[in-house]
Design a protein around this motif. Structure first.
Motif, PDB file in Angstrom:
ATOM      1  N   ARG A 143       0.747  -1.291  -0.017  1.00 42.13           N
ATOM      2  CA  ARG A 143      -0.100  -0.189   0.054  1.00 42.13           C
ATOM      3  C   ARG A 143       0.973   1.210  -0.123  1.00 42.13           C
ATOM      4  NH1 ARG A 143      -3.231  -2.724   4.765  1.00 42.13           N
ATOM      5  NH2 ARG A 143      -5.084  -3.440   3.677  1.00 42.13           N
ATOM      6  N   ILE A 145       0.651   5.858  -0.241  1.00 41.71           N
ATOM      7  CA  ILE A 145      -0.110   7.145  -0.263  1.00 41.71           C
ATOM      8  C   ILE A 145       0.669   8.179  -1.336  1.00 41.71           C
ATOM      9  CG2 ILE A 145      -0.787   9.296   0.952  1.00 41.71           C
ATOM     10  CD1 ILE A 145      -2.437   6.581   2.029  1.00 41.71           C
ATOM     11  N   ALA A 155      -4.442   7.428  -2.804  1.00 44.94           N
ATOM     12  CA  ALA A 155      -3.797   6.084  -1.879  1.00 44.94           C
ATOM     13  C   ALA A 155      -3.880   4.835  -3.266  1.00 44.94           C
ATOM     14  CB  ALA A 155      -5.059   5.733  -1.027  1.00 44.94           C
TER      15      ALA A 155
END
Length: 175
Positions: A143, A145, A155
């Motif tokens: 993941r 941002i 994101a």
């Protein structure tokens, strides 16, 4: 090479710790105190299974913030993955992803710009390698941002990597 001599998670001795866990204390050998700062331990790994460092990856992002204009191919962004951050470029827009549609229904023509609320598959390039993994392999390290200026604009998840192979670890020899 740094050797981990002890691991504690939340004050309890442990055999391992995962990226993203809180209150991890490590006893390290082979590194000076001045070389350790927030973000440096994000890529600490087993020398038998080293993490690859990517200078380019393909990700799917959802644009959540509004930088005051559409997001364009070639825009410079700051990528935050865990506690690491690196400057990157949205080097190539691949396709828009439509909400609730199968992958085959996504647009085939790459968009010229992306606005708030849209989702896109994009190639992101960095000048320095960072340790990330495919989201399918690691939820934590897959993941990221995106920030532009002082605004968080989106994101995303890592779909694929263009990696640099880590240097071969050579055992120490006594002479």
């Amino acid at each position: 090479m740094v050797t981990v001599k002890a691991i504690e998670v939340a004050g309890e001795r442990a055999d391992n710790a995962l990226s993203g866990e809180c209150s991890v204390t490590l006893g390290l050998q082979g590194i000076e105190v001045g070389q350790v700062f927030i973000g440096t331990m994000h890529a600490l790994c087993d020398p038998e299974r080293p993490l690859a460092a990517a200078t380019k990856f393909r990700g799917q992002i959802v644009v959540m913030g509004d930088p005051g204009r559409p997001i364009l191919q070639g825009d410079q962004v700051v990528i935050h993955c865990g506690r690491m951050q690196e400057v990157g470029v949205l080097s190539r827009f691949i396709k828009l992803v439509r909400k609730g549609k199968a992958d085959d229904d996504a647009t085939s023509i790459p968009p010229r710009m992306v606005n708030k609320g849209q989702s896109i598959v994009v190639d992101i390039s960095m000048s320095h390698p960072i340790c990330v993994q495919r989201f399918s392999e690691s939820k934590v390290m897959g993941r990221f941002i995106l920030r532009m200026g002082s605004s968080i604009i989106g994101a995303g998840v890592v779909l694929d990597l263009d990696v640099e192979q880590p240097p071969e670890v050579k055992p120490a020899t006594g002479t």
